[in-house]
Write an enzyme that holds these catalytic residues in place. Structure first.
Site, short mmCIF file in Angstrom:
data_model
loop_
_atom_site.label_atom_id
_atom_site.label_comp_id
_atom_site.label_asym_id
_atom_site.label_seq_id
_atom_site.Cartn_x
_atom_site.Cartn_y
_atom_site.Cartn_z
N ASP A 114 0.82 -1.21 0.00
CA ASP A 114 0.00 0.00 0.00
C ASP A 114 0.85 1.26 0.00
OD1 ASP A 114 -2.33 -1.51 0.16
OD2 ASP A 114 -2.30 -1.55 2.34
N ASP A 140 2.55 -2.24 4.52
CA ASP A 140 1.19 -2.65 4.19
C ASP A 140 0.28 -2.48 5.40
OD1 ASP A 140 -0.08 -3.82 1.73
OD2 ASP A 140 -0.92 -5.16 3.24
N ILE A 141 -0.91 -1.91 5.17
CA ILE A 141 -1.89 -1.68 6.21
C ILE A 141 -2.91 -2.81 6.19
CG2 ILE A 141 -3.53 -0.05 7.21
CD1 ILE A 141 -0.70 1.07 6.99
N LYS A 142 -3.04 -3.53 7.29
CA LYS A 142 -3.93 -4.69 7.37
C LYS A 142 -5.00 -4.45 8.45
CE LYS A 142 -1.41 -7.39 4.59
NZ LYS A 142 -1.91 -7.98 3.32
#
Length: 297
Positions: A114, A140-142
């Site tokens: 991202d 990365d944003i989860k």
């Protein structure tokens, strides 16, 4: 343009790869430096992050008639997908919060995580014995809710770096296959990110992979009321080893074979696109700093 800098990139890449194979602790130290700094920055700005994240629930009257599409298999319907909330209130905020500590460039790349930031800092120059002062952060944003809050993250091939062999100038970089080992079955995982990039100006960029996992609450479950909201509950931060560390030296996958295990794709999915899961417990076993929980105020 595809081949204008290929010859010099091929030479510099293999020099850098050999350097990090021999001095793998330098990669580990860069990962620790970057993840520790991001942990500090998130904690320092935590109240702002919480306020902005929670505003999505306060703004409900403005989007209640146009809710985000449900995701996953057979959703119950009482939970709103909060993926974009995390991406905007944390993922897009972090570059601005990092600016006082790093020189940042937004480099073009057709695939990846991202957030992709080329970070320059004098400390990286020290950590690599002056090989480079720059790295490429893949973050990365989860975002997950209470029903999806597991002690792992699902990763796609373009979110993990491999060992990156470049054996012939014309062939480009190729990663060896990673085997994701589960209790009942194993799965080949074709990560597509190299461990190092070399820019057209000769800058060497070791790849740093970080996972930021905002976990939101569901007040409707906690309070058993019709009014609800999905405020931020906590933030997890996980540092995934560079592909050289995973597959070459010190070869974490040999030492910790259960670090990756099969993802949630079915048999019809293209094998090259299948995802895998990465265990947070195993990351903590490798190094305690590789997984941290950020406590909310």
């Amino acid at each position: 343009m595809f081949n204008k800098f290929r010859k010099s990139q091929y030479s510099l890449y293999n020099q850098a790869r050999t350097h990090f194979l021999q001095h793998y602790n330098q990669l580990i130290n860069i990962e620790k430096f970057v993840s520790t700094k991001i942990d500090e920055i998130i904690n320092k700005n935590l109240q702002q992050i919480v306020n902005d994240f929670n505003e999505a629930s306060n703004l409900y009257p403005f989007w209640q008639n146009y809710p985000p599409d449900n995701r996953g298999r057979a959703p119950i319907g009482d939970q709103y997908p909060w993926i974009e909330v995390g991406e905007h209130t944390i993922g897009e905020k972090l570059p601005r919060l990092l600016e006082p500590y790093f020189h940042i460039r937004d480099m073009g790349l057709p695939s990846g995580t991202d957030v992709r930031l080329v970070l320059t800092n004098a400390e990286i120059n020290k950590l690599t014995n002056r090989l480079t002062d720059t790295c490429w952060l893949f973050l990365d944003i989860k975002s997950v809710g209470p029903r999806d809050d597991q002690n792992h993250a699902v990763m796609s091939p373009n979110q993990i770096s491999g060992n990156g062999r470049w054996d012939a100038e014309d062939n480009g970089v190729v990663n060896d296959v990673i085997v994701a080992k589960g209790k009942r079955k194993s799965q080949d995982f074709y990560c597509s990110i190299p461990p190092i990039y070399v820019l057209s100006d000769g800058t060497i960029l070791p790849v740093i992979i970080l996972i930021v996992k905002p976990v939101y609450r569901m007040l409707s479950l906690e309070e058993n009321s019709k009014d609800g909201g999905q405020p931020l509950g906590r933030i997890s931060l996980a540092s995934v080893p560079n592909g050289i560390l995973l597959q070459e030296n010190p070869n974490y996958l040999q030492q910790y074979p259960n670090l990756f295990f099969p993802g949630k794709d079915d048999q019809s999915t293209n094998p090259l696109k299948k995802r895998c899961r990465i265990s947070f417990d195993v990351l903590k076993s490798i190094e305690a700093w590789r997984f941290k929980e950020i406590v909310l105020p």
